[in-house]
Write a protein that holds these residues in place. Structure first.
Motif, PDB file in Angstrom:
ATOM      1  N   ALA A   7       0.866  -1.167   0.000  1.00 25.28           N
ATOM      2  CA  ALA A   7       0.000   0.000   0.000  1.00 25.28           C
ATOM      3  C   ALA A   7       0.910   1.225   0.000  1.00 25.28           C
ATOM      4  CB  ALA A   7      -0.886  -0.001   1.241  1.00 25.28           C
ATOM      5  N   GLU A   8       0.473   2.286  -0.655  1.00 30.09           N
ATOM      6  CA  GLU A   8       1.295   3.492  -0.717  1.00 30.09           C
ATOM      7  C   GLU A   8       1.654   4.001   0.678  1.00 30.09           C
ATOM      8  OE1 GLU A   8       1.164   7.847  -2.895  1.00 30.09           O
ATOM      9  OE2 GLU A   8      -0.334   6.353  -3.435  1.00 30.09           O
ATOM     10  N   THR A   9       0.754   3.858   1.625  1.00 29.74           N
ATOM     11  CA  THR A   9       1.018   4.315   2.996  1.00 29.74           C
ATOM     12  C   THR A   9       2.104   3.503   3.678  1.00 29.74           C
ATOM     13  OG1 THR A   9      -0.787   2.917   3.783  1.00 29.74           O
ATOM     14  CG2 THR A   9      -1.305   5.243   3.348  1.00 29.74           C
ATOM     15  N   ASP A  10       2.412   2.312   3.162  1.00 24.99           N
ATOM     16  CA  ASP A  10       3.460   1.476   3.759  1.00 24.99           C
ATOM     17  C   ASP A  10       4.871   1.842   3.300  1.00 24.99           C
ATOM     18  OD1 ASP A  10       1.600   0.022   5.200  1.00 24.99           O
ATOM     19  OD2 ASP A  10       1.429  -1.545   3.676  1.00 24.99           O
ATOM     20  N   LEU A  11       5.007   2.730   2.320  1.00 24.32           N
ATOM     21  CA  LEU A  11       6.334   3.094   1.844  1.00 24.32           C
ATOM     22  C   LEU A  11       7.121   3.857   2.891  1.00 24.32           C
ATOM     23  CD1 LEU A  11       5.905   4.132  -1.904  1.00 24.32           C
ATOM     24  CD2 LEU A  11       6.839   2.020  -0.964  1.00 24.32           C
ATOM     25  N   GLY A  12       6.466   4.761   3.608  1.00 25.49           N
ATOM     26  CA  GLY A  12       7.176   5.554   4.611  1.00 25.49           C
ATOM     27  C   GLY A  12       8.258   6.391   3.963  1.00 25.49           C
ATOM     28  N   THR A  13       9.151   6.949   4.789  1.00 27.72           N
ATOM     29  CA  THR A  13      10.260   7.722   4.252  1.00 27.72           C
ATOM     30  C   THR A  13      11.586   7.193   4.751  1.00 27.72           C
ATOM     31  OG1 THR A  13      10.027   9.334   6.021  1.00 27.72           O
ATOM     32  CG2 THR A  13       8.977   9.866   3.929  1.00 27.72           C
ATOM     33  N   GLY A  14      11.589   6.413   5.807  1.00 28.40           N
ATOM     34  CA  GLY A  14      12.824   5.793   6.269  1.00 28.40           C
ATOM     35  C   GLY A  14      13.814   6.769   6.870  1.00 28.40           C
ATOM     36  N   GLY A  15      14.724   6.259   7.670  1.00 24.22           N
ATOM     37  CA  GLY A  15      15.750   7.067   8.308  1.00 24.22           C
ATOM     38  C   GLY A  15      17.047   6.950   7.550  1.00 24.22           C
ATOM     39  N   MET A  16      17.166   7.660   6.445  1.00 22.32           N
ATOM     40  CA  MET A  16      18.391   7.611   5.649  1.00 22.32           C
ATOM     41  C   MET A  16      18.628   8.959   5.010  1.00 22.32           C
ATOM     42  SD  MET A  16      17.466   5.833   2.009  1.00 22.32           S
ATOM     43  CE  MET A  16      18.690   6.750   1.124  1.00 22.32           C
ATOM     44  N   THR A  17      19.841   9.174   4.554  1.00 22.23           N
ATOM     45  CA  THR A  17      20.138  10.372   3.780  1.00 22.23           C
ATOM     46  C   THR A  17      20.850   9.974   2.502  1.00 22.23           C
ATOM     47  OG1 THR A  17      22.326  10.716   4.770  1.00 22.23           O
ATOM     48  CG2 THR A  17      20.462  11.799   5.846  1.00 22.23           C
ATOM     49  N   LEU A  18      20.684  10.808   1.513  1.00 21.85           N
ATOM     50  CA  LEU A  18      21.498  10.756   0.313  1.00 21.85           C
ATOM     51  C   LEU A  18      22.579  11.803   0.547  1.00 21.85           C
ATOM     52  CD1 LEU A  18      18.451  10.839  -2.077  1.00 21.85           C
ATOM     53  CD2 LEU A  18      19.934   8.864  -1.693  1.00 21.85           C
ATOM     54  N   ALA A  19      23.768  11.578   0.079  1.00 18.42           N
ATOM     55  CA  ALA A  19      24.833  12.533   0.358  1.00 18.42           C
ATOM     56  C   ALA A  19      25.550  12.939  -0.916  1.00 18.42           C
ATOM     57  CB  ALA A  19      25.837  11.947   1.351  1.00 18.42           C
ATOM     58  N   CYS A  20      25.955  14.191  -0.941  1.00 16.82           N
ATOM     59  CA  CYS A  20      26.771  14.742  -2.016  1.00 16.82           C
ATOM     60  C   CYS A  20      27.972  15.395  -1.356  1.00 16.82           C
ATOM     61  CB  CYS A  20      25.972  15.763  -2.818  1.00 16.82           C
ATOM     62  SG  CYS A  20      26.958  16.563  -4.105  1.00 16.82           S
TER      63      CYS A  20
ATOM     64  N   HIS B 270      12.787  13.798   0.783  1.00 16.00           N
ATOM     65  CA  HIS B 270      14.018  13.000   0.766  1.00 16.00           C
ATOM     66  C   HIS B 270      15.155  13.871   1.285  1.00 16.00           C
ATOM     67  CE1 HIS B 270      11.909   9.888  -1.375  1.00 16.00           C
ATOM     68  NE2 HIS B 270      11.507  10.786  -2.259  1.00 16.00           N
ATOM     69  N   VAL B 271      15.874  13.360   2.271  1.00 17.19           N
ATOM     70  CA  VAL B 271      16.894  14.153   2.950  1.00 17.19           C
ATOM     71  C   VAL B 271      18.253  13.978   2.277  1.00 17.19           C
ATOM     72  CG1 VAL B 271      18.094  14.530   5.145  1.00 17.19           C
ATOM     73  CG2 VAL B 271      15.637  14.033   5.126  1.00 17.19           C
ATOM     74  N   TRP B 272      18.891  15.107   2.034  1.00 12.36           N
ATOM     75  CA  TRP B 272      20.227  15.165   1.446  1.00 12.36           C
ATOM     76  C   TRP B 272      21.199  15.762   2.442  1.00 12.36           C
ATOM     77  CZ3 TRP B 272      22.121  13.681  -3.310  1.00 12.36           C
ATOM     78  CH2 TRP B 272      21.168  13.200  -4.228  1.00 12.36           C
ATOM     79  N   GLU B 273      22.383  15.194   2.526  1.00 10.26           N
ATOM     80  CA  GLU B 273      23.490  15.771   3.266  1.00 10.26           C
ATOM     81  C   GLU B 273      24.476  16.306   2.234  1.00 10.26           C
ATOM     82  OE1 GLU B 273      27.076  14.519   6.345  1.00 10.26           O
ATOM     83  OE2 GLU B 273      26.024  12.958   5.239  1.00 10.26           O
ATOM     84  N   VAL B 274      24.931  17.523   2.428  1.00 10.00           N
ATOM     85  CA  VAL B 274      25.984  18.096   1.596  1.00 10.00           C
ATOM     86  C   VAL B 274      27.190  18.216   2.514  1.00 10.00           C
ATOM     87  CG1 VAL B 274      26.668  20.022   0.128  1.00 10.00           C
ATOM     88  CG2 VAL B 274      24.250  19.366   0.275  1.00 10.00           C
ATOM     89  N   ALA B 275      28.319  17.625   2.117  1.00  6.45           N
ATOM     90  CA  ALA B 275      29.449  17.535   3.039  1.00  6.45           C
ATOM     91  C   ALA B 275      30.777  17.812   2.367  1.00  6.45           C
ATOM     92  CB  ALA B 275      29.491  16.133   3.656  1.00  6.45           C
TER      93      ALA B 275
END
Length: 152
Positions: A61-74, A118-123
């Protein structure tokens, strides 16, 4: 399974808005199949996929996707580049979660969320210099040489 990530797919609610956000960051879209938008990166691709379609593909179900505890990083080449990327992301419609700042281990980072959250980290990590083509490795590239922190 070989140790690599080939494709990162982000579930999005409005694919045109999401693609426009990444294009406003300066990214160039690759040829994409109908219904998805793809950006080729260094050695992998980032795909934007309608949230409902991704859930259906997974059998959830679309509601089961969630967003999760992760980051994408650049990772960036310089400390000053972190702030520049953060400004560009904000101008493109990102929500700044934490502005660019120094961190205890000697680096400089900031966090933003794209329009779908969606969370991004810039480092900037002075201990992991990027390769000349921008490729990242945790321990850096020996031939890239030390890059001293720059004020920003």
């Amino acid at each position: 399974m070989e140790q690599r990530i080939s494709l990162v797919t982000l579930a999005v609610t409005d694919i045109d808005r999401a693609a426009a956000f990444y294009e406003a960051l300066g990214w160039t879209r690759a040829d994409s199949a109908q219904g998805i938008r793809v950006f080729d990166l260094l050695g992998q691709s980032l795909a934007l996929y309608p949230r409902a379609d991704l859930a259906r593909d997974m059998g959830l179900a679309e509601t089961d996707l969630g967003t999760g505890g992760m980051t994408l990083a650049c990772n960036t080449r310089t400390r000053a580049e972190v702030a520049a990327v953060m400004r560009r992301a904000e101008a493109a419609g990102a929500r700044i979660l934490r502005p660019a700042h120094d961190v205890f281990w000697g680096g400089h980072i900031g966090y933003f969320a794209d329009p779908d959250g969606h969370v991004w980290e810039v480092a900037f990590n002075p201990f992991s210099p990027l390769a000349p083509d921008g490729a990242f490795r945790w321990a850096g590239y020996p031939d890239a040489g030390a890059q001293p922190p720059q004020s920003g």
